[in-house]
Design a protein around this motif. Structure first.
Motif, PDB file in Angstrom:
ATOM      1  N   LEU A  32      -7.242  -1.635  -7.026  1.00 21.07           N
ATOM      2  CA  LEU A  32      -7.907  -0.675  -7.910  1.00 21.07           C
ATOM      3  C   LEU A  32      -8.583  -1.377  -9.085  1.00 21.07           C
ATOM      4  CD1 LEU A  32      -5.284   2.222  -7.925  1.00 21.07           C
ATOM      5  CD2 LEU A  32      -7.526   2.209  -6.821  1.00 21.07           C
TER       6      LEU A  32
ATOM      7  N   ARG B  62      -1.775  -2.589  -4.633  1.00 17.40           N
ATOM      8  CA  ARG B  62      -2.591  -1.401  -4.901  1.00 17.40           C
ATOM      9  C   ARG B  62      -3.212  -1.488  -6.293  1.00 17.40           C
ATOM     10  NH1 ARG B  62      -0.291   4.785  -4.543  1.00 17.40           N
ATOM     11  NH2 ARG B  62      -2.286   5.859  -4.696  1.00 17.40           N
TER      12      ARG B  62
ATOM     13  N   ASN C 152      -5.120   7.797  -6.609  1.00 15.90           N
ATOM     14  CA  ASN C 152      -5.805   6.593  -7.076  1.00 15.90           C
ATOM     15  C   ASN C 152      -6.610   6.858  -8.341  1.00 15.90           C
ATOM     16  OD1 ASN C 152      -4.785   4.958  -5.079  1.00 15.90           O
ATOM     17  ND2 ASN C 152      -6.595   5.088  -3.776  1.00 15.90           N
TER      18      ASN C 152
ATOM     19  N   ARG D 167      -4.426  10.802  -1.470  1.00 21.00           N
ATOM     20  CA  ARG D 167      -4.432   9.393  -1.849  1.00 21.00           C
ATOM     21  C   ARG D 167      -5.555   9.110  -2.843  1.00 21.00           C
ATOM     22  NH1 ARG D 167      -0.692   5.581  -1.370  1.00 21.00           N
ATOM     23  NH2 ARG D 167      -1.347   3.781  -0.205  1.00 21.00           N
TER      24      ARG D 167
END
Length: 143
Positions: free
Chosen positions: A71, A67, A28, A24
């Motif tokens: 971020l 998400r 990212n 993950r």
């Protein structure tokens, strides 16, 4: 000393420190590089909705909007937003003021004879009681 204070074994600390990034975290990192590139290509104007659309439609990367927002927030990336314009009334120099229909006489002897309004409240539509019977409001204030 830190391991003793935190009640963590030394071997556990070194295992955590030397552990490779998770899948993950690696995703990212790659996703953040794409986000930064899209944001730079838009000259810093795109926010999360447009960056998300570019990722989904332009690059074909299935990713959740939340998400992308997270971020971007963590990286300090923010799009431009339009500032609200403040519109003010411009008085017409050739215009004539409205006539004073009550000649500044605000006393009444019966209900439904004189109704008044506060123009500021009327323009902003802030209050339900914008127009009121002068006699009823005077009786309510006294009584």
């Amino acid at each position: 000393m830190a391991c003793r204070v935190l009640n963590v074994s030394r071997s556990g600390y070194y295992e955590w420190r030397d552990r490779p990034p998770s899948t993950r975290e690696a995703e990212n990192t790659v996703l953040l590089k794409h986000i930064e590139q899209i944001h730079a290509d838009s000259r810093g104007t795109y926010g999360s909705p447009r960056v998300h659309a570019e990722l989904m439609l332009g690059l074909g990367m299935p990713v959740n909007l939340k998400r992308v927002e997270r971020l971007m927030r963590e990286a300090g990336i923010q799009g431009l937003y339009r500032r609200r314009r403040h519109h003010t009334t411009v008085r017409d120099p050739a215009g004539q003021p409205s006539a004073d229909l009550v000649n500044r006489q605000f006393t009444v002897d019966a209900p439904d004879r004189l109704w008044i309004t506060d123009i500021e409240r009327h323009e902003a539509l802030l209050n339900r009681e914008e127009v009121q019977d002068l006699l009823r409001s005077a009786v309510a204030a006294v009584g």
